[in-house]
Design an enzyme around this catalytic site. Structure first.
Site, short mmCIF file in Angstrom:
data_model
loop_
_atom_site.label_atom_id
_atom_site.label_comp_id
_atom_site.label_asym_id
_atom_site.label_seq_id
_atom_site.Cartn_x
_atom_site.Cartn_y
_atom_site.Cartn_z
CD GLU A 154 -5.62 12.44 -10.77
OE1 GLU A 154 -6.42 12.47 -9.82
OE2 GLU A 154 -5.07 11.39 -11.15
CD GLU A 259 -0.81 8.17 -13.26
OE1 GLU A 259 -1.88 7.59 -13.02
OE2 GLU A 259 -0.47 9.21 -12.66
O1 9MR Z 1 -1.08 3.42 -8.26
C1 9MR Z 1 -1.61 4.17 -7.19
C2 9MR Z 1 -2.20 3.24 -6.16
O2 9MR Z 1 -1.20 2.43 -5.61
C3 9MR Z 1 -2.88 4.07 -5.11
O3 9MR Z 1 -3.50 3.23 -4.18
C4 9MR Z 1 -3.88 5.00 -5.74
C5 9MR Z 1 -4.60 5.80 -4.69
O4 9MR Z 1 -5.17 6.95 -5.21
O5 9MR Z 1 -3.20 5.84 -6.64
C6 9MR Z 1 -2.68 5.12 -7.70
O6 9MR Z 1 -2.15 5.92 -8.70
C7 9MR Z 1 -2.94 7.00 -9.19
C8 9MR Z 1 -1.95 8.06 -9.60
O7 9MR Z 1 -1.15 8.42 -8.50
C9 9MR Z 1 -2.62 9.27 -10.18
N1 9MR Z 1 -3.51 8.91 -11.26
C10 9MR Z 1 -4.47 7.88 -10.94
C11 9MR Z 1 -3.78 6.64 -10.40
C12 9MR Z 1 -4.78 5.54 -10.17
O8 9MR Z 1 -5.68 5.86 -9.15
#
Ligand code: 9MR
Length: 341
Positions: A154, A259
């Protein structure tokens, strides 16, 4: 007349196959079907879920790839400067290796879930050193175990410009190339990806991502692929997604959907389920029709562990299995699409 009846029955049967929830154990595993098409079919998972037997039953049967949703992030792996903790990441890797699943590593450099000690480094040289050290240690530890890394996650804002993160503020855009070079030096075999959300279709952000990828390649930075996260909304899959994927592939890059979820405004209804099923078909098909697309990963596969309800209030039901591990129309839709339907 007879022919027409047969046609109608066939069409009805096809629709039923596409949109009715098939028992989860009915057919060939989705991972097997994907592998037959040369793709991986993955799940975002984490260690807390590995003792949930109904969940892991589906994981073990249907998936041939995993991504740790949190356990390889900076806050998990280097919570204190120079003190590395691989416990959770190692558990994911061991779980995957015992089941012949590949592991996508996630993620080395991200402005979020970075520990306070990293964010508070204001001296550029010290932050550069910390970044190179973190990337080097992680990719060295997981050398041979991680098939592909989301090296930088990102890095752009909604307009496609560089996100004004603490990395960018202190190091400028070169932190991206630095991270890729350090990863390649430590693990020459891992596929190195740039990951972004909201860049699935042709838009300002994907234009920025495309220009970034092209300029990294022009500088000789070891970039192998682009990860499109695929956090989608029902009924809103961009019509130009395949065209967008193809322009990245034309740069000589691999791509992956990393994702994937398709959220809906709650409550769930049959109509929304069917729209969601159609949207999953569109996403899976986009990967199937682009030869450089290596596979898809769901974030995750059951509503029980989906991040959507607490990330987007009043939305949810974004995955193909409900919170009780019952397959939804989206499961059947993915099944038929991977089967060649
Ligand atoms: O799935 C992840 C969740 O468990 C975390 O709490 C969260 C915190 O930012 O991040 C989630 O995954 C993210 C991913 O690493 C990057 N893209 C966005 C996802 C959703 O926030």
């Amino acid at each position: 007349m007879r022919g027409r009846t047969v046609t109608l029955i066939t069409a009805a049967a096809m629709l039923a196959g596409l949109f009715a929830a098939t028992p989860a154990d009915a057919g060939t595993p989705l991972g097997t079907l994907a592998a037959q098409r040369g793709k991986h079919f993955g799940a975002g998972i984490d260690v807390g879920q590995l003792t949930d037997v109904p969940y892991t039953t589906i994981l073990d049967r249907e998936f041939n790839a995993v991504t740790p949703m949190d356990s390889m992030k900076w806050d998990a792996t280097e919570p204190m400067r120079g003190q590395f903790n691989y416990t959770r990441g190692d558990r994911i890797v061991a779980y995957a290796q015992q089941r012949n699943m590949i592991v996508r590593g996630h993620t080395l450099v991200w402005h979020s879930q970075a520990p306070a000690w990293v964010q508070s480094i204001t001296n550029p040289t010290m932050l550069y050193d910390a970044l190179v050290n973190h990337v080097t240690r992680l990719t060295t530890h997981y050398r041979g175990a991680v098939y592909a890394w989301n090296v930088v996650n990102e890095p752009l804002d909604a307009n496609g410009a560089y996100r004004n993160s603490f990395f960018y503020q202190r190091l400028g855009p070169s932190y991206i190339a630095t991270a890729f070079r350090a990863a390649r030096a430590a693990d020459p075999a891992a596929k190195l990806y740039l990951s972004e959300f909201g860049a699935e279709g042709l838009n300002a952000k994907s234009d920025g991502l495309y220009n970034l990828a092209r300029s990294l390649l022009a500088e000789g930075v070891p970039l192998d692929g682009v990860a499109f996260q695929g956090h989608m909304v029902i009924g809103q899959i961009p019509a130009d997604m395949v065209q967008n994927f193809q322009r990245f592939a034309a740069l000589g890059l691999d791509i992956a959907i990393t994702e994937l979820d398709v959220r809906m405004p709650l409550p769930r209804t049959a109509a929304k389920d069917n729209q969601q099923a159609a949207d999953y078909i569109t996403m899976v098909r986009a990967c199937l029709v682009v030869p450089r697309c290596k596979g898809l990963t769901l974030w995750t596969f059951s509503d029980k562990y989906s991040i959507i309800p607490w990330t987007f209030p009043s939305q949810g039901a974004a995955t193909p299995w409900d919170a009780n591990m019952q397959p939804k129309p989206a499961y059947s839709a993915i099944y038929s699409t991977l089967s060649g339907g």
